[in-house]
Design a protein around this motif. Structure first.
Motif, short mmCIF file in Angstrom:
data_model
loop_
_atom_site.label_atom_id
_atom_site.label_comp_id
_atom_site.label_asym_id
_atom_site.label_seq_id
_atom_site.Cartn_x
_atom_site.Cartn_y
_atom_site.Cartn_z
N VAL A 34 -4.79 -0.51 -3.09
CA VAL A 34 -5.54 0.99 -3.42
C VAL A 34 -5.34 0.82 -5.24
O VAL A 34 -6.07 1.79 -5.28
CB VAL A 34 -4.84 2.78 -3.00
CG1 VAL A 34 -5.27 2.73 -1.61
CG2 VAL A 34 -3.75 2.19 -3.74
N GLY A 35 -5.36 -0.02 -5.48
CA GLY A 35 -6.04 -0.34 -7.05
C GLY A 35 -4.74 -0.48 -7.57
O GLY A 35 -5.01 -0.70 -9.53
N TYR A 36 -3.26 -0.19 -7.14
CA TYR A 36 -2.00 -0.37 -7.88
C TYR A 36 -1.49 -1.89 -8.08
O TYR A 36 -1.74 -2.54 -7.26
CB TYR A 36 -1.13 0.73 -7.61
CG TYR A 36 -1.58 2.31 -7.83
CD1 TYR A 36 -1.67 2.79 -9.21
CD2 TYR A 36 -2.04 2.75 -6.94
CE1 TYR A 36 -1.93 3.74 -8.92
CE2 TYR A 36 -2.84 4.36 -7.17
CZ TYR A 36 -2.58 4.40 -8.94
OH TYR A 36 -2.80 6.12 -8.70
N THR A 37 -1.39 -2.14 -9.18
CA THR A 37 -0.74 -3.41 -9.56
C THR A 37 1.47 -3.86 -8.81
O THR A 37 1.80 -4.50 -8.94
CB THR A 37 -0.59 -4.30 -10.53
OG1 THR A 37 -0.55 -3.29 -12.18
CG2 THR A 37 -1.95 -4.67 -11.27
N ASN A 38 1.65 -2.85 -9.19
CA ASN A 38 3.08 -2.36 -8.64
C ASN A 38 3.72 -0.95 -7.80
O ASN A 38 2.36 0.10 -7.70
CB ASN A 38 3.99 -2.74 -9.96
CG ASN A 38 3.85 -1.06 -10.44
OD1 ASN A 38 4.30 -0.51 -10.13
ND2 ASN A 38 3.35 -1.66 -12.03
N VAL A 39 4.06 -1.24 -6.73
CA VAL A 39 4.44 -0.27 -6.14
C VAL A 39 5.25 1.30 -6.98
O VAL A 39 4.68 2.84 -6.61
CB VAL A 39 5.83 -0.13 -5.10
CG1 VAL A 39 6.45 0.65 -4.29
CG2 VAL A 39 5.36 -1.82 -4.46
N SER A 40 5.59 0.97 -8.45
CA SER A 40 6.26 2.02 -8.84
C SER A 40 4.85 2.72 -9.22
O SER A 40 5.10 4.40 -9.21
CB SER A 40 7.16 2.17 -9.48
OG SER A 40 7.75 2.46 -10.80
N ALA A 41 3.93 2.64 -9.90
CA ALA A 41 3.11 3.20 -10.10
C ALA A 41 2.17 4.16 -8.96
O ALA A 41 2.10 4.92 -9.32
CB ALA A 41 1.65 2.25 -10.76
N PHE A 42 2.45 3.55 -8.17
CA PHE A 42 1.79 3.96 -6.80
C PHE A 42 2.19 5.46 -6.24
O PHE A 42 2.02 6.15 -6.01
CB PHE A 42 1.52 2.76 -5.36
CG PHE A 42 1.07 3.10 -4.35
CD1 PHE A 42 -0.46 3.99 -4.59
CD2 PHE A 42 1.87 3.07 -3.58
CE1 PHE A 42 -0.02 5.08 -3.50
CE2 PHE A 42 1.71 3.90 -1.64
CZ PHE A 42 0.53 4.64 -2.32
N ASP A 43 3.89 4.65 -6.24
CA ASP A 43 4.89 6.04 -5.95
C ASP A 43 5.07 7.20 -7.18
O ASP A 43 4.42 8.35 -6.32
CB ASP A 43 5.87 5.07 -5.28
CG ASP A 43 7.45 6.31 -5.72
OD1 ASP A 43 7.72 6.13 -3.89
OD2 ASP A 43 8.71 6.92 -5.24
#
Length: 163
Positions: free
Chosen positions: A135-144
């Motif tokens: 979905v276009g996030y480069t890291n899990v933290s930003a997605f979370d």
């Protein structure tokens, strides 16, 4: 700068108006050795399902932006400038027209990301990291962080409740 020039074998420029990497045609045709065909199939299928829900007649501008953004999310190319160019508009004109339609580019992409993330979490066995990337996030933290903003819960908890 000299160290970068030596490493890349080109004249690296800093402070340019945009980030750009030019690749030779033969490099673009080279196979991706760690490509995951199964993951690509799953992501394509989910994107096609979202796109199939859009109306068939000439889509309005919001639907067109949504379609182009969906096609570009996993490549990290769902940016205002790219979508505007694909539509034959300037970024400023696209921003103005979306505002006239009562929305914004960021809102459209954010809603698309949420819709796809929820679908991936419920309908696939993709890892959270793979979904974040899809979905276009480069890291899990930003997605979370984004997922908590959308739903009030973490992707892990959302998946657990959906199961």
């Amino acid at each position: 700068k000299a160290a970068f020039d030596r490493y890349f074998g080109i004249d690296v420029q800093f402070g340019a108006g945009r980030n750009l990497v030019r690749l030779r045609d033969e490099d673009l045709r080279a196979p991706v050795l760690n490509a995951d065909g199964k993951l690509l199939d799953v992501l394509k299928r989910c994107c096609e399902q979202v796109l199939a829900q859009l109306p068939e007649p000439r889509p309005n501008l919001v639907d067109q932006v949504r379609r182009y953004a969906a096609e570009r999310l996993t490549q990290g190319e769902a940016r205002l400038e790219n979508i505007a160019q694909a539509l034959g508009l300037s970024a400023r004109t696209l921003t103005r027209r979306l505002s006239e339609a009562g929305t914004s580019f960021n809102r459209i992409v954010d809603e698309l990301r949420q819709e796809l993330a929820e679908k991936y979490l419920m309908e696939t066995s993709l890892s959270i990291t793979e979904i974040a990337f899809a979905v276009g996030y480069t890291n899990v933290s930003a997605f979370d962080t984004a997922f908590k903003r959308w739903t009030g819960q973490t992707p892990y908890r959302y998946r657990a409740h959906a199961a």
